[in-house]
Motif scaffolding. Structure first.
Motif, PDB file in Angstrom:
ATOM      1  N   THR A   2       0.795  -1.144  -0.015  1.00 17.48           N
ATOM      2  CA  THR A   2       0.029  -0.162   0.110  1.00 17.48           C
ATOM      3  C   THR A   2       0.822   1.271   0.071  1.00 17.48           C
ATOM      4  O   THR A   2       1.660   1.194   0.810  1.00 17.48           O
ATOM      5  CB  THR A   2      -0.833  -0.120   1.164  1.00 17.48           C
ATOM      6  OG1 THR A   2      -1.701  -1.287   1.161  1.00 17.48           O
ATOM      7  CG2 THR A   2      -1.771   1.156   1.104  1.00 17.48           C
ATOM      8  N   PRO A  25       0.493   4.842   0.979  1.00 20.88           N
ATOM      9  CA  PRO A  25      -0.147   5.423   1.928  1.00 20.88           C
ATOM     10  C   PRO A  25      -0.562   6.992   1.558  1.00 20.88           C
ATOM     11  O   PRO A  25      -1.749   7.352   1.651  1.00 20.88           O
ATOM     12  CB  PRO A  25       0.496   5.652   3.289  1.00 20.88           C
ATOM     13  CG  PRO A  25       1.887   5.502   2.912  1.00 20.88           C
ATOM     14  CD  PRO A  25       1.873   4.533   1.865  1.00 20.88           C
ATOM     15  N   LYS A  80       7.128   6.165   0.343  1.00 19.03           N
ATOM     16  CA  LYS A  80       7.034   5.116   1.428  1.00 19.03           C
ATOM     17  C   LYS A  80       5.846   3.968   1.041  1.00 19.03           C
ATOM     18  O   LYS A  80       4.901   4.551   0.464  1.00 19.03           O
ATOM     19  CB  LYS A  80       6.540   5.741   2.842  1.00 19.03           C
ATOM     20  CG  LYS A  80       7.442   6.681   3.458  1.00 19.03           C
ATOM     21  CD  LYS A  80       7.137   7.372   4.695  1.00 19.03           C
ATOM     22  CE  LYS A  80       7.934   8.150   5.201  1.00 19.03           C
ATOM     23  NZ  LYS A  80       7.612   8.942   6.425  1.00 19.03           N
ATOM     24  N   CYS A  81       6.007   3.058   1.209  1.00 15.74           N
ATOM     25  CA  CYS A  81       5.209   1.586   1.162  1.00 15.74           C
ATOM     26  C   CYS A  81       5.059   0.865   2.274  1.00 15.74           C
ATOM     27  O   CYS A  81       6.129   0.577   2.474  1.00 15.74           O
ATOM     28  CB  CYS A  81       5.649   1.127  -0.277  1.00 15.74           C
ATOM     29  SG  CYS A  81       4.550  -0.342  -0.694  1.00 15.74           S
ATOM     30  N   HIS A  82       3.810   0.528   2.673  1.00 21.57           N
ATOM     31  CA  HIS A  82       3.883  -0.519   3.702  1.00 21.57           C
ATOM     32  C   HIS A  82       3.516  -1.929   3.058  1.00 21.57           C
ATOM     33  O   HIS A  82       2.754  -2.022   2.089  1.00 21.57           O
ATOM     34  CB  HIS A  82       2.517   0.002   4.531  1.00 21.57           C
ATOM     35  CG  HIS A  82       2.575   1.120   5.154  1.00 21.57           C
ATOM     36  ND1 HIS A  82       3.260   1.434   6.452  1.00 21.57           N
ATOM     37  CD2 HIS A  82       1.868   2.325   5.043  1.00 21.57           C
ATOM     38  CE1 HIS A  82       3.452   2.502   7.023  1.00 21.57           C
ATOM     39  NE2 HIS A  82       2.354   3.305   6.009  1.00 21.57           N
ATOM     40  N   THR A  87       2.750  -5.580   4.024  1.00 19.41           N
ATOM     41  CA  THR A  87       1.970  -6.722   4.792  1.00 19.41           C
ATOM     42  C   THR A  87       2.106  -7.886   4.266  1.00 19.41           C
ATOM     43  O   THR A  87       1.896  -8.396   3.418  1.00 19.41           O
ATOM     44  CB  THR A  87       0.542  -6.115   5.393  1.00 19.41           C
ATOM     45  OG1 THR A  87       0.558  -4.885   5.590  1.00 19.41           O
ATOM     46  CG2 THR A  87       0.229  -7.093   6.317  1.00 19.41           C
ATOM     47  N   THR A 100       3.931  -6.081   9.050  1.00 21.59           N
ATOM     48  CA  THR A 100       3.940  -5.154   8.192  1.00 21.59           C
ATOM     49  C   THR A 100       5.419  -4.465   8.480  1.00 21.59           C
ATOM     50  O   THR A 100       5.867  -4.265   9.391  1.00 21.59           O
ATOM     51  CB  THR A 100       2.933  -4.200   8.687  1.00 21.59           C
ATOM     52  OG1 THR A 100       1.608  -4.530   8.604  1.00 21.59           O
ATOM     53  CG2 THR A 100       3.038  -2.995   7.560  1.00 21.59           C
ATOM     54  N   TYR A 101       5.916  -4.349   7.215  1.00 20.18           N
ATOM     55  CA  TYR A 101       7.357  -3.735   7.002  1.00 20.18           C
ATOM     56  C   TYR A 101       7.038  -2.217   6.145  1.00 20.18           C
ATOM     57  O   TYR A 101       6.150  -2.298   5.394  1.00 20.18           O
ATOM     58  CB  TYR A 101       8.098  -4.652   6.312  1.00 20.18           C
ATOM     59  CG  TYR A 101       8.644  -5.839   6.988  1.00 20.18           C
ATOM     60  CD1 TYR A 101       9.469  -6.016   7.871  1.00 20.18           C
ATOM     61  CD2 TYR A 101       7.772  -6.973   7.028  1.00 20.18           C
ATOM     62  CE1 TYR A 101       9.963  -7.079   8.645  1.00 20.18           C
ATOM     63  CE2 TYR A 101       7.989  -8.127   7.506  1.00 20.18           C
ATOM     64  CZ  TYR A 101       9.024  -8.134   8.276  1.00 20.18           C
ATOM     65  OH  TYR A 101       9.261  -9.386   9.022  1.00 20.18           O
ATOM     66  N   LEU A 102       7.974  -1.295   6.509  1.00 20.14           N
ATOM     67  CA  LEU A 102       7.925  -0.244   6.002  1.00 20.14           C
ATOM     68  C   LEU A 102       8.907   0.105   5.147  1.00 20.14           C
ATOM     69  O   LEU A 102      10.136  -0.055   5.647  1.00 20.14           O
ATOM     70  CB  LEU A 102       7.676   1.139   7.009  1.00 20.14           C
ATOM     71  CG  LEU A 102       7.909   2.512   6.319  1.00 20.14           C
ATOM     72  CD1 LEU A 102       6.702   2.887   5.784  1.00 20.14           C
ATOM     73  CD2 LEU A 102       8.157   3.617   7.527  1.00 20.14           C
ATOM     74  N   TYR A 103       8.956   0.282   3.666  1.00 22.62           N
ATOM     75  CA  TYR A 103       9.781   0.334   2.665  1.00 22.62           C
ATOM     76  C   TYR A 103       9.881   2.166   2.532  1.00 22.62           C
ATOM     77  O   TYR A 103       8.873   2.725   2.085  1.00 22.62           O
ATOM     78  CB  TYR A 103       9.405  -0.331   1.488  1.00 22.62           C
ATOM     79  CG  TYR A 103      10.489   0.223   0.329  1.00 22.62           C
ATOM     80  CD1 TYR A 103      11.685  -0.365   0.287  1.00 22.62           C
ATOM     81  CD2 TYR A 103       9.832   0.887  -0.679  1.00 22.62           C
ATOM     82  CE1 TYR A 103      12.425   0.125  -0.969  1.00 22.62           C
ATOM     83  CE2 TYR A 103      10.550   1.342  -1.728  1.00 22.62           C
ATOM     84  CZ  TYR A 103      12.143   0.918  -1.807  1.00 22.62           C
ATOM     85  OH  TYR A 103      12.942   1.363  -2.895  1.00 22.62           O
ATOM     86  N   CYS A 104      11.058   2.666   2.397  1.00 25.90           N
ATOM     87  CA  CYS A 104      11.448   4.157   2.381  1.00 25.90           C
ATOM     88  C   CYS A 104      12.603   4.079   1.304  1.00 25.90           C
ATOM     89  O   CYS A 104      13.812   3.523   1.473  1.00 25.90           O
ATOM     90  CB  CYS A 104      11.432   4.682   3.649  1.00 25.90           C
ATOM     91  SG  CYS A 104      10.266   4.771   4.796  1.00 25.90           S
ATOM     92  N   THR A 164      -3.017   0.056  -3.848  1.00 25.58           N
ATOM     93  CA  THR A 164      -2.986  -0.948  -3.227  1.00 25.58           C
ATOM     94  C   THR A 164      -2.949  -2.039  -4.130  1.00 25.58           C
ATOM     95  O   THR A 164      -3.774  -2.283  -4.990  1.00 25.58           O
ATOM     96  CB  THR A 164      -4.162  -1.284  -2.122  1.00 25.58           C
ATOM     97  OG1 THR A 164      -4.066  -0.064  -1.208  1.00 25.58           O
ATOM     98  CG2 THR A 164      -3.812  -2.342  -1.391  1.00 25.58           C
TER      99      THR A 164
END
Length: 390
Positions: free
Chosen positions: A7, A9, A21-23, A25, A117-121, A385
């Motif tokens: 996703t 955001p 940024k991408c979440h 999951t 869930t991991y956060l990609y930046c 998404t």
């Protein structure tokens, strides 16, 4: 079975240089029935990585790409095995840009019903090519998540993104407010606050596109004066309206009608052309047409679509914008309707069924800049998404 969901955001449009940024999951879709032997139903993923890449595809009848040391997507797909992370596998064209792949995890175990869930930046360089879909060249960006279960081939999850480029933001420190000019409070500890790249970009765009410098142009041909045109500014941003005023008072050549079209000029680099006649490709967008015979003044209002690409230049193509005018003028004087002698009288006038006319064209270059990427995301049909099952 593990379901992978990605996703964005903030939306699908970003400015080159800002952080994306991408979440991501990962969820074990097996139901949690409270079994004691849940560990036996535990699913395991070996690894997961994320990368952003830009694909360049061209019209083979018009453009020849200068080959570099990088492999095409077809060559990558044949040389790499199906267990490695190849984000551009199956994509058309050449990969002209890609970020360094980032590993989200290694050896992830999920119990039934459990998710993580991991956060990609990551950020793109400010001189990266923008997203563009032209007649001869296409630049498309995708954020790709690659993951693999033990003893299974790699699965790829892609989300398309739109990249806008604003040139001249290499050093944002020159746009920050100096300390001696910024307002201060003697009772608070001084804290230096730097503007983000997005804030600086929006400030620059607002400053450049808000400058009102009316430009007046006399429209003439070999037989005399057709009229006068006033354009209030030459720099616009996506989603704006191009407003101008025509003044036909004092003209010696009657103008029957005019049309104005917003056009893009897609110019292919000389070393990439296959045919010299295909050096410049024109694409029309918004258009306004109006009858103006016997009018003293009128105006134009041409909208700039939010989905078009602002002007840019790369090694392969250069994109510019212009207003294309077409004027239909009469070769002979056309008498107007008789004026009433009193307020109680009314007159009617019927135009001539046949007129001897000629057409003249005029191109006026303009500049188009990006808009707020948050606003640009609302005009896109790109999904924010996406999910797959591995």
């Amino acid at each position: 079975m593990i379901e992978v969901t990605a996703t964005l955001p903030r939306g699908s449009a970003y400015l080159a240089g800002e952080q994306i940024k991408c979440h991501v999951t990962f969820k074990n879709s097996r139901p949690n029935n409270g079994d004691r032997n849940r560990l036996e139903n535990c699913d395991q993923i070996a690894w997961a990585s994320v990368q952003i890449h830009c694909q360049c595809s061209v019209s083979e009848s018009r453009v020849k790409l200068v080959r570099s040391n990088s492999l095409s997507t077809e060559e990558v797909s044949t040389t790499g095995c199906n267990t490695s992370f190849v984000p551009n596998r199956g994509e058309r064209g050449l990969t002209v840009f890609s970020t360094k792949p980032k590993i989200l995890f290694c050896d992830l175990q999920l119990l039934p019903g459990e998710s993580k869930t991991y956060l990609y930046c990551d950020s793109l360089p400010q001189d990266a090519p923008p997203s563009f879909r032209g007649q001869a060249v296409k630049y498309s960006y995708k954020l790709t998540i690659g993951t693999q279960r033990l003893n299974h081939p790699t699965r790829l999850l892609r989300i398309p993104i739109r990249v806008l480029v604003l040139y001249g933001l290499n050093d944002i420190s020159v746009y920050n407010e100096p300390e001696e000019v910024a307002p201060t409070n003697p009772f608070l500890k001084a804290q230096r606050q730097e503007n983000s790249l997005l804030d600086v970009a929006l400030q620059v765009i607002a400053t450049v596109t808000a400058r009102k410098s009316p430009n007046t142009y006399n429209i003439t041909n070999a037989r005399g004066k057709v009229g006068k045109f006033c354009l209030f500014k030459l720099a616009y941003k996506l989603g704006e309206d191009i407003v101008g005023v025509f003044d036909f008072t004092g003209s010696t050549i009657p103008c029957v009608q005019f049309s104005v079209t917003l056009q893009s000029e897609e110019q292919i680099a000389e070393e990439c052309r296959i045919k010299s006649k295909d050096s410049i490709l024109v694409m029309p967008y918004s258009k306004q047409q109006e009858m103006c015979l016997h009018l003293s003044k009128t105006h134009i209002c041409v909208p700039i679509p939010m989905v078009v690409t602002p002007g840019f230049i790369t090694d392969t193509v250069c994109l510019r914008w212009r207003l294309h005018f077409e004027f239909v003028t009469a070769l002979n004087p056309v008498p107007g309707p008789p004026l009433p002698t009193s307020p109680e009288e009314s007159t009617s006038w019927m135009g001539a069924p046949v007129l001897d006319v000629e057409t003249m064209v005029w191109d006026l270059p303009i500049k188009i800049f990006p808009s707020n990427p948050i606003h640009a995301s609302g005009a896109l049909v790109l999904r924010t998404t996406n999910s797959i099952s591995v």
